[in-house]
Design a protein around this motif. Sequence first.
Motif, PDB file in Angstrom:
ATOM      1  N   ILE A  18       0.265  -1.368  -0.069  1.00 17.02           N
ATOM      2  CA  ILE A  18      -0.041  -0.236  -0.142  1.00 17.02           C
ATOM      3  C   ILE A  18       0.765   1.156  -0.016  1.00 17.02           C
ATOM      4  CG2 ILE A  18      -1.799   1.455   0.875  1.00 17.02           C
ATOM      5  CD1 ILE A  18      -2.703  -1.469   2.162  1.00 17.02           C
ATOM      6  N   THR A  19       1.020   1.999  -1.424  1.00 12.97           N
ATOM      7  CA  THR A  19       1.570   3.016  -0.861  1.00 12.97           C
ATOM      8  C   THR A  19       1.103   3.989  -0.147  1.00 12.97           C
ATOM      9  OG1 THR A  19       2.093   3.019  -3.382  1.00 12.97           O
ATOM     10  CG2 THR A  19       2.251   5.110  -2.594  1.00 12.97           C
ATOM     11  N   ILE A  20       1.928   5.007   0.274  1.00 16.70           N
ATOM     12  CA  ILE A  20       1.667   6.021   1.350  1.00 16.70           C
ATOM     13  C   ILE A  20       0.934   7.141   0.698  1.00 16.70           C
ATOM     14  CG2 ILE A  20       2.205   7.586   3.526  1.00 16.70           C
ATOM     15  CD1 ILE A  20       2.629   4.742   4.001  1.00 16.70           C
ATOM     16  N   GLY A  21       0.019   7.735   1.192  1.00 11.18           N
ATOM     17  CA  GLY A  21      -0.967   8.641   0.162  1.00 11.18           C
ATOM     18  C   GLY A  21      -0.933   9.785   1.559  1.00 11.18           C
ATOM     19  N   THR A  22      -1.810  10.578   1.350  1.00  7.19           N
ATOM     20  CA  THR A  22      -1.495  12.131   1.966  1.00  7.19           C
ATOM     21  C   THR A  22      -2.992  11.383   3.320  1.00  7.19           C
ATOM     22  OG1 THR A  22      -4.123  13.228   1.273  1.00  7.19           O
ATOM     23  CG2 THR A  22      -1.785  13.651   0.097  1.00  7.19           C
ATOM     24  N   VAL A  23      -2.825  12.612   4.380  1.00  9.67           N
ATOM     25  CA  VAL A  23      -3.320  12.030   5.629  1.00  9.67           C
ATOM     26  C   VAL A  23      -4.332  11.870   5.225  1.00  9.67           C
ATOM     27  CG1 VAL A  23      -4.344  13.277   8.063  1.00  9.67           C
ATOM     28  CG2 VAL A  23      -1.400  13.655   7.206  1.00  9.67           C
ATOM     29  N   GLU A  24      -5.864  12.349   4.261  1.00 10.51           N
ATOM     30  CA  GLU A  24      -6.899  12.682   3.502  1.00 10.51           C
ATOM     31  C   GLU A  24      -6.522  10.985   3.117  1.00 10.51           C
ATOM     32  OE1 GLU A  24      -4.931  15.084   2.483  1.00 10.51           O
ATOM     33  OE2 GLU A  24      -5.507  15.977   4.463  1.00 10.51           O
ATOM     34  N   GLN A  25      -6.391  10.273   2.276  1.00  9.15           N
ATOM     35  CA  GLN A  25      -6.149   9.637   1.411  1.00  9.15           C
ATOM     36  C   GLN A  25      -6.436   8.235   2.607  1.00  9.15           C
ATOM     37  OE1 GLN A  25      -2.918  10.394  -0.968  1.00  9.15           O
ATOM     38  NE2 GLN A  25      -4.945   9.943  -3.011  1.00  9.15           N
ATOM     39  N   ASN A  26      -5.276   8.665   3.420  1.00  8.50           N
ATOM     40  CA  ASN A  26      -4.956   7.591   4.954  1.00  8.50           C
ATOM     41  C   ASN A  26      -6.518   6.819   5.282  1.00  8.50           C
ATOM     42  OD1 ASN A  26      -2.095   7.462   3.751  1.00  8.50           O
ATOM     43  ND2 ASN A  26      -1.142   7.805   5.471  1.00  8.50           N
ATOM     44  N   HIS A  27      -6.863   8.390   5.917  1.00  7.37           N
ATOM     45  CA  HIS A  27      -8.584   8.511   6.255  1.00  7.37           C
ATOM     46  C   HIS A  27      -8.967   7.279   5.519  1.00  7.37           C
ATOM     47  CE1 HIS A  27      -6.965  11.727   8.843  1.00  7.37           C
ATOM     48  NE2 HIS A  27      -7.028  10.922   9.356  1.00  7.37           N
ATOM     49  N   ALA A  28      -9.038   7.173   4.177  1.00  7.97           N
ATOM     50  CA  ALA A  28     -10.339   6.858   3.025  1.00  7.97           C
ATOM     51  C   ALA A  28      -9.587   5.558   3.365  1.00  7.97           C
ATOM     52  CB  ALA A  28     -10.296   6.929   2.321  1.00  7.97           C
ATOM     53  N   LEU A  29      -8.761   5.199   3.637  1.00 12.88           N
ATOM     54  CA  LEU A  29      -7.619   3.747   3.089  1.00 12.88           C
ATOM     55  C   LEU A  29      -8.649   2.878   4.500  1.00 12.88           C
ATOM     56  CD1 LEU A  29      -6.181   1.014   2.379  1.00 12.88           C
ATOM     57  CD2 LEU A  29      -3.966   2.529   3.383  1.00 12.88           C
ATOM     58  N   ILE A  30      -8.325   3.717   5.772  1.00  7.93           N
ATOM     59  CA  ILE A  30      -8.650   2.955   6.955  1.00  7.93           C
ATOM     60  C   ILE A  30     -10.166   2.955   6.944  1.00  7.93           C
ATOM     61  CG2 ILE A  30      -8.548   3.224   9.583  1.00  7.93           C
ATOM     62  CD1 ILE A  30      -5.339   2.590   8.770  1.00  7.93           C
ATOM     63  N   ALA A  31     -10.857   4.141   7.107  1.00  5.27           N
ATOM     64  CA  ALA A  31     -12.631   3.511   6.853  1.00  5.27           C
ATOM     65  C   ALA A  31     -12.853   2.907   6.144  1.00  5.27           C
ATOM     66  CB  ALA A  31     -13.154   4.993   6.082  1.00  5.27           C
ATOM     67  N   ALA A  32     -12.102   2.522   5.171  1.00  2.54           N
ATOM     68  CA  ALA A  32     -12.638   1.504   3.399  1.00  2.54           C
ATOM     69  C   ALA A  32     -11.978   0.074   4.636  1.00  2.54           C
ATOM     70  CB  ALA A  32     -11.802   1.479   2.425  1.00  2.54           C
ATOM     71  N   LEU A  33     -11.112   0.076   4.700  1.00  2.00           N
ATOM     72  CA  LEU A  33     -10.767  -1.282   5.116  1.00  2.00           C
ATOM     73  C   LEU A  33     -11.401  -1.517   6.219  1.00  2.00           C
ATOM     74  CD1 LEU A  33      -6.565  -0.942   5.839  1.00  2.00           C
ATOM     75  CD2 LEU A  33      -7.565  -3.223   4.257  1.00  2.00           C
ATOM     76  N   SER A  34     -11.420  -1.260   7.733  1.00  2.00           N
ATOM     77  CA  SER A  34     -12.567  -1.160   8.508  1.00  2.00           C
ATOM     78  C   SER A  34     -13.421  -1.479   8.089  1.00  2.00           C
ATOM     79  CB  SER A  34     -12.416  -0.017   9.636  1.00  2.00           C
ATOM     80  OG  SER A  34     -11.911   0.439   9.530  1.00  2.00           O
ATOM     81  N   ALA A  35     -14.301  -1.347   6.681  1.00  2.00           N
ATOM     82  CA  ALA A  35     -14.824  -1.805   6.097  1.00  2.00           C
ATOM     83  C   ALA A  35     -15.357  -3.545   5.504  1.00  2.00           C
ATOM     84  CB  ALA A  35     -15.891  -1.117   5.344  1.00  2.00           C
ATOM     85  N   VAL A  36     -13.852  -3.556   5.255  1.00  2.00           N
ATOM     86  CA  VAL A  36     -13.753  -4.523   4.384  1.00  2.00           C
ATOM     87  C   VAL A  36     -13.986  -5.454   5.846  1.00  2.00           C
ATOM     88  CG1 VAL A  36     -12.375  -5.912   3.590  1.00  2.00           C
ATOM     89  CG2 VAL A  36     -13.230  -3.527   2.763  1.00  2.00           C
ATOM     90  N   LEU A  37     -13.044  -5.832   7.087  1.00  2.00           N
ATOM     91  CA  LEU A  37     -12.908  -5.857   8.286  1.00  2.00           C
ATOM     92  C   LEU A  37     -14.506  -6.938   8.708  1.00  2.00           C
ATOM     93  CD1 LEU A  37      -9.743  -5.098   9.296  1.00  2.00           C
ATOM     94  CD2 LEU A  37     -10.183  -6.352   7.633  1.00  2.00           C
ATOM     95  N   ALA A  38     -15.109  -5.620   8.530  1.00  2.00           N
ATOM     96  CA  ALA A  38     -16.250  -5.653   8.885  1.00  2.00           C
ATOM     97  C   ALA A  38     -17.570  -7.064   8.484  1.00  2.00           C
ATOM     98  CB  ALA A  38     -17.263  -4.278   9.449  1.00  2.00           C
ATOM     99  N   VAL A  39     -17.317  -6.867   7.070  1.00  2.00           N
ATOM    100  CA  VAL A  39     -18.240  -8.288   6.796  1.00  2.00           C
ATOM    101  C   VAL A  39     -17.260  -8.576   5.474  1.00  2.00           C
ATOM    102  CG1 VAL A  39     -19.376  -5.661   5.339  1.00  2.00           C
ATOM    103  CG2 VAL A  39     -18.178  -6.352   3.968  1.00  2.00           C
ATOM    104  N   THR A  40     -15.931  -8.849   5.604  1.00  2.00           N
ATOM    105  CA  THR A  40     -15.608 -10.744   5.132  1.00  2.00           C
ATOM    106  C   THR A  40     -15.562 -11.384   6.585  1.00  2.00           C
ATOM    107  OG1 THR A  40     -13.613  -9.122   5.560  1.00  2.00           O
ATOM    108  CG2 THR A  40     -14.903  -9.307   3.315  1.00  2.00           C
ATOM    109  N   ALA A  41     -15.818 -11.740   6.616  1.00  2.00           N
ATOM    110  CA  ALA A  41     -15.535 -12.824   7.595  1.00  2.00           C
ATOM    111  C   ALA A  41     -14.153 -13.456   7.953  1.00  2.00           C
ATOM    112  CB  ALA A  41     -16.815 -14.665   7.851  1.00  2.00           C
ATOM    113  N   ALA A  42     -13.649 -13.756   9.242  1.00  2.00           N
ATOM    114  CA  ALA A  42     -12.886 -14.352   9.533  1.00  2.00           C
ATOM    115  C   ALA A  42     -12.517 -15.394   9.389  1.00  2.00           C
ATOM    116  CB  ALA A  42     -11.905 -13.932  10.549  1.00  2.00           C
ATOM    117  N   PRO A  43     -11.919 -16.023   8.764  1.00  2.00           N
ATOM    118  CA  PRO A  43     -11.459 -17.903   7.834  1.00  2.00           C
ATOM    119  C   PRO A  43     -11.283 -18.982   9.797  1.00  2.00           C
ATOM    120  CG  PRO A  43      -9.646 -17.137   7.319  1.00  2.00           C
ATOM    121  CD  PRO A  43     -10.469 -15.874   7.599  1.00  2.00           C
ATOM    122  N   LEU A  44     -11.890 -19.784   9.917  1.00  2.00           N
ATOM    123  CA  LEU A  44     -11.608 -20.310  10.936  1.00  2.00           C
ATOM    124  C   LEU A  44     -10.118 -21.190  10.723  1.00  2.00           C
ATOM    125  CD1 LEU A  44     -14.700 -23.026   9.901  1.00  2.00           C
ATOM    126  CD2 LEU A  44     -14.725 -21.036  11.729  1.00  2.00           C
ATOM    127  N   ALA A  45      -9.851 -20.387  12.158  1.00  2.00           N
ATOM    128  CA  ALA A  45      -8.269 -21.044  11.789  1.00  2.00           C
ATOM    129  C   ALA A  45      -8.291 -22.346  12.120  1.00  2.00           C
ATOM    130  CB  ALA A  45      -8.452 -20.738  13.852  1.00  2.00           C
TER     131      ALA A  45
END
Length: 359
Positions: A332-359
């Motif tokens: 992941i390329t380092i973006g501006t502070v705003e781009q990083n916020h967008a990345l973190i928001a998008a990642l949080s959303a993705v992690l919330a909806v993609t179920a973690a695989p069984l260990a």
Amino acid sequence: MSRFWSPLIATLSPYVPGEQPKIANLVKLNTNENPYGPSPKALAAIGAAVDDGLRLYPDPDASALKQVLAKYHGVQPNQVFVGNGSDEVLAFIFQALFQHDAPILFPDVTYSFYPVYCGLYQIAYRTVPLRAGFALAVEDYQRLNGGIIFPNPNAPTGRAVARDEIERLLQANPDSVVVVDEAYVDFGAQSAMGLVECYPNLLVTQTLSKSRSLAGLRVGFAVGHADLIEALIRVKDSFNSYPLDRLAIVGAAAAYEDEPYFQHTRQAVIDSRTALVAQMDALGFETVPSAANFIFTRHPAHDAVIVAAGLRAQGVIVRHFNKPGIDQYLRITIGTVEQNHALIAALSAVLAVTAAPLA
Ligand SMILES: *Cc1c(COP(=O)(O)O)cnc(C)c1O
């Protein structure tokens, strides 16, 4: 494939550059471009050169630029070679300076252009496994070789090796050309540039594409002993006398003359990286220590391909390499502070909806 192709062309597997999507408003974090624009002084110099002078060929030696680079790095102009991006400079190095009697060496996880050049120039190579955590150990390069190349910091891991270690590697390999590809060095690694006076077998390459924010201008260079540089000039003048156009020569020189802008933007990227890594940690990502303008990261409970697809659906583009050993990582390329916020928001959303695989 066509019967008109040469046998060599049929065997090549060319480099695949990161996507340059045509869609607007994407958060584009896939090709390690600088999120800040080029120096306004570089842009002004390019603008001022757009005139009737474009009728004429550029200086085939780009001597004005070589002089600026030589002064900046404390060497003589005949120790500098400039080319159309450091990719071209690297291609010339592979052709001019790597030997064919023993395989050249580079890390097993590294810039994927190196094996491509080997294919083009029919150079045998051997990949050297990195150690735990993608660390490069210079002892692993003590064996017969036709040359050695690695990026510092390494790509796509971002991990740096110290200058003392590079010096040890040079001492152990006095008969091989050693190339340190410093595409990302300005973001936190130690440059080997200061070693070129002592080691006539060392070539250091850098680019204006990353820390100088001029990927679109295509300027890269190598610094080393004048004899190595002469070999590169011989290839260049057997291929294309004018790899740098008039605008590139003046724009690149002006970028080096704007030190305050360079220091300011590179520090902004470094600060943004520190902040991003902390936020990624909080989301459970494991990130390789980075000295570059990108991070290499994985989530122990989420598949990298699914995360990348989820990000893309939200307009955030990152790079995934479908290669054994690194296919669970995202670069992941380092973006501006705003781009990083967008990345973190998008990642949080993705992690919330993609179920973690069984260990
Ligand atoms: C980006 C990059 C280069 C080449 O950059 P140019 O744009 O061709 O100057 C070279 N090596 C590595 C490791 C890179 O990531």
